[in-house]
Write an enzyme that holds these catalytic residues in place. Structure first.
Site, PDB file in Angstrom:
ATOM      1  N   VAL A  26       3.390  94.116  82.785  1.00 27.03           N
ATOM      2  CA  VAL A  26       4.722  93.926  82.204  1.00 27.03           C
ATOM      3  C   VAL A  26       4.769  92.547  81.544  1.00 27.03           C
ATOM      4  CG1 VAL A  26       7.202  93.872  82.634  1.00 27.03           C
ATOM      5  CG2 VAL A  26       5.736  95.373  83.990  1.00 27.03           C
ATOM      6  N   ASP A 141       8.793 107.720  93.089  1.00 30.16           N
ATOM      7  CA  ASP A 141       8.053 106.537  93.534  1.00 30.16           C
ATOM      8  C   ASP A 141       9.016 105.419  93.937  1.00 30.16           C
ATOM      9  OD1 ASP A 141       5.834 105.016  94.171  1.00 30.16           O
ATOM     10  OD2 ASP A 141       5.551 104.269  92.134  1.00 30.16           O
TER      11      ASP A 141
END
Length: 563
Positions: A26, A141
Site C-alpha cells: 500500500v 477476511d
C-alpha cells in the site's frame, strides 16, 4: 539522481510505501485529476499472474466500489493494465480512501484493550458488515489487520471483495492461508473449504472480539493447518476464564459467534450488535447458564472431556514425578476410579436412554432453516440434506446480491413434513441501466437521452471552447455504455459557445489579428486618418470589450494612419 514518481492510469501518482501484507503493498498517492490524497494498493505480481484471478479481482473490486458507508474504507477505482494491453505484466491496483489512524492489529499488540473500547471497535466492524451484507458483499477476511481506527476513534473496515477473489483462486486451506494471512480468524466452513456466506464474517468478528477481551486468539497452533483443525473441532474457553477482567456477560455473545454450525450463530450483524449492546447493560450469566450454552453449541460436557484428556496426557508424559511407594500412587488410583465411574455412568445413561426411546417411527417433520442471503446452490443443498425439495423463483432485489436467496416460503423456523417443497425466492440483482453516449450531443438531446435511459440530469458546467457550438456536451460524469443504477445522477460539462478575448490595445495590428484568429474570431482592421500613425501600426481601440465573447465574432481593430 532523482527519479520521476510512478503515475498509474495517467492520473494516480504513487508516493511512499505506507504498508504491506501477504497480498499487496500500500502506497500513499495523489489523484492528479481530482486533486486529493489517496491510498493505492498494488497487488503482488505472483498472485496477479493468474488470469482467472485478475478477472475475479476486477469484478469484486467493482462490487466493493459501489459501497459507501462511514465505517468502510471507500474504494474509488480499480484497474488492471492487462485489460487494455494483454502483453502488460503490470499487476492490478486499487485506489482507496486514505485513512489516517492506527490498525486495530497494532492497538491489540500494544497491550490490553479496555472493555468499553473492545465493544466499540467490534460494534464498528458489525456496523460495516451489516451494510455490506445487505449490499450482497461478504468480506471473508475480517481480522485486526483489516480494521483501521481513525485519529477520532472511528472504525473503518477495508479490503472488501478482495478476499473472495483470492480465496476463489486457492485450492487448499494452506494455500489460501498463505495468501490471505493468518488462519486464526477463519470460520470452520472456510477451514474445510466449503462455500461461505455472511455468517463466516460474524465468526471472524467473534474471534476479533475474543482477542480484544483476552489478548489472544481462541485457537493457536504451530501451523495454519493445526489452527484450522481447532476451528473445526475444538471448544473455545470462555473469555472470562482466560482474563478475569473480561465481563462474564460477554461470554455468551462470544460463544454464540464462534459456533461451529453457521445456523447456530447470530443470523446477521444487526442481531450480533443488539446482543452485544444488551450484554453490556445486562446481568452476567451464571456458570450453569454458560455451561448449558456451551453444551448446546459445542456438544455435551466438552470441557470435562478436555480436562480428562489433558490430565491423562500429563500423567503419562510427566517424568519429574518420583515414586514413593511400591504400588501405584494413591492419587493415580483415585484418578482411575473416578475415570471408571464416569465411564460406567455414561454407559448406564446411554442404555437407559435407548430403552426409553419410543418404538414408533421417528418424527418426519423438518424445520425450514434461515437461508436469507445464502447462495441458491448452497440453499438447495441445505434443503436436500433435510430431505426437503426446493423450487426457484427469480426476483430483482436492490439489497440481495445476484444468485442469493431473498426469502423462503414457508419462512425460516416453520416446521414442515419431510419431502415438502420450499420455494426459494432468488435475487436477479439490482436493476441496472446503460449510460448512453452523450459527448457531442446538444444539451437538449442529452437531457432527452438521459430521461429515456432512466437517468437524471445533474449539474451542467460550461467551459469555453472555440471549436464547439454553445450547449454541446463535452464530457459526462458517467462513461458511455457502463451499467449503473436507475435514477443515477449524471453531471455534464457543455461548451459555452464563447471564447475569452484579451485586451490587445497597444499590440501591433498583425499580432492582434493573429491572436484573434487563433481564438476563432475574425479580426477587422480599421484605418483612422485623424490620428498620428505609428510604426509599426498599433491598435488604439477595439469594437468589443475584453472578456467572454461568442465564437466566430468579428472584432474591429482600430489603428492610426494620419500624419
Amino acid at each position: 539522481m532523482s527519479t520521476e514518481p510512478q503515475v498509474i492510469a495517467g492520473r494516480y501518482r504513487v508516493d511512499e510505501l505506507i504498508g504491506h501484507g501477504g497480498m499487496a503493498k500500500v502506497y500513499r498517492g495523489y489523484d492528479l485529476t481530482l486533486g486529493r490524497e489517496i491510498a493505492i494498493k498494488i497487488l503482488d505480481p505472483e498472485l496477479a499472474r493468474d488470469t482467472s484471478f485478475r478477472t475475479r479481482f476486477r469484478l469484486e473490486a467493482q462490487a466493493a466500489s459501489r459501497m459507501s458507508h462511514p465505517s468502510i474504507v471507500r474504494v474509488y477505482d480499480a484497474g488492471d493494465p492487462s485489460t487494455s494491453d494483454p502483453a502488460s505484466d503490470e499487476p492490478p491496483y486499487i485506489v482507496m480512501e486514505l485513512v489516517k489512524g492506527t490498525l486495530l492489529k497494532k492497538i491489540i499488540a500494544e497491550g490490553p484493550v479496555p472493555v468499553a473500547d473492545a465493544v466499540r471497535y467490534v460494534d464498528g466492524i458489525l456496523e460495516a458488515l451489516d451494510y455490506s451484507h445487505r449490499a450482497g458483499v461478504v468480506h471473508r477476511d475480517i481480522k485486526p489487520g483489516n480494521v483501521m481506527v481513525t485519529d477520532k476513534g472511528q472504525v473503518k473496515v477495508m479490503d472488501f471483495g478482495i478476499a473472495r477473489a483470492v480465496s476463489d483462486s486457492s485450492s487448499t486451506v494452506a494455500e489460501t492461508t498463505q495468501i490471505i494471512g493468518t488462519a486464526a480468524y477463519f470460520s470452520p466452513e472456510q477451514a474445510k473449504g466449503e462455500p461461505v456466506d455472511a455468517r463466516a464474517d460474524l465468526y471472524s468478528t467473534g474471534v476479533v472480539l475474543y482477542e480484544l477481551l483476552t489478548g489472544r486468539q481462541p485457537f493457536r497452533g504451530e501451523s495454519p493447518v493445526a489452527v484450522a483443525y481447532q476451528h473445526v473441532s475444538e471448544t473455545p474457553i470462555p473469555p472470562s476464564e482466560v482474563n478475569e477482567e473480561s465481563p462474564a456477560a460477554l461470554d455468551p455473545i462470544v460463544l454464540r459467534a464462534l459456533a461451529k454450525d453457521p445456523y447456530q450463530r447470530f443470523p446477521d450483524a444487526a442481531h450480533f450488535r443488539a446482543a452485544l449492546d444488551s450484554a453490556v447493560t445486562g446481568a452476567a450469566p451464571t456458570r450453569k447458564q454458560i455451561g448449558a450454552l456451551t453444551s448446546e453449541l459445542y456438544g455435551p460436557n466438552p470441557r470435562q472431556a478436555q480436562e480428562t484428556a489433558r490430565s491423562l496426557r500429563q500423567l503419562s508424559s510427566d517424568t519429574t514425578m518420583t515414586r514413593t511407594q511400591s504400588g501405584p500412587p494413591v492419587a493415580w488410583i483415585w484418578a482411575g476410579v473416578a475415570l471408571l465411574a464416569v465411564l460406567l455412568a455414561s454407559v448406564l445413561f446411554w442404555v437407559v436412554t435407548i430403552s426409553m426411546r419410543p418404538s414408533e417411527v421417528p418424527s418426519t417433520s423438518r424445520v425450514v432453516p434461515d437461508l436469507t442471503n445464502v447462495a441458491s446452490e448452497r440453499a438447495q443443498d441445505d434443503l436436500a440434506k433435510l430431505d426437503l425439495s426446493s423450487k426457484i423463483v427469480i426476483e430483482s432485489s436492490p439489497d440481495i446480491a445476484e444468485g442469493n436467496v431473498i426469502r423462503t416460503d414457508p419462512e425460516s423456523g416453520v416446521s414442515v413434513e419431510q419431502g415438502s417443497t420450499v420455494t426459494l425466492y432468488v435475487s436477479s440483482g439490482e436493476e441496472t441501466v446503460v449510460v448512453p453516449k452523450l459527448e457531442g450531443m446538444s444539451l437538449a438531446a442529452a437531457t432527452e437521452a438521459l430521461e429515456k435511459a432512466g437517468l437524471q440530469l445533474g449539474t451542467v458546467t460550461q467551459r469555453n471552447d472555440k471549436g464547439l457550438a454553445a450547449n454541446t456536451v463535452m464530457t459526462a460524469s458517467e462513461k458511455a455504455d457502463t451499467e449503473v443504477a436507475p435514477n443515477t445522477v449524471v453531471n455534464l460539462e457543455v461548451a459555452s459557445g464563447k471564447v475569452t478575448l484579451s485586451d490587445v490595445v497597444g499590440w501591433s495590428v498583425d499580432s492582434a489579428s493573429k491572436a484573434l484568429t487563433d481564438l476563432g474570431l475574425t479580426p477587422v482592421p480599421i484605418e483612422e486618418s485623424d490620428c498620428p500613425a505609428t510604426d509599426p501600426a498599433t491598435v488604439h481601440s477595439m469594437s468589443v470589450a475584453p472578456g467572454d465573447v461568442p465564437i466566430n465574432s468579428s472584432v474591429e481593430l482600430r489603428y492610426c494612419t494620419g500624419s
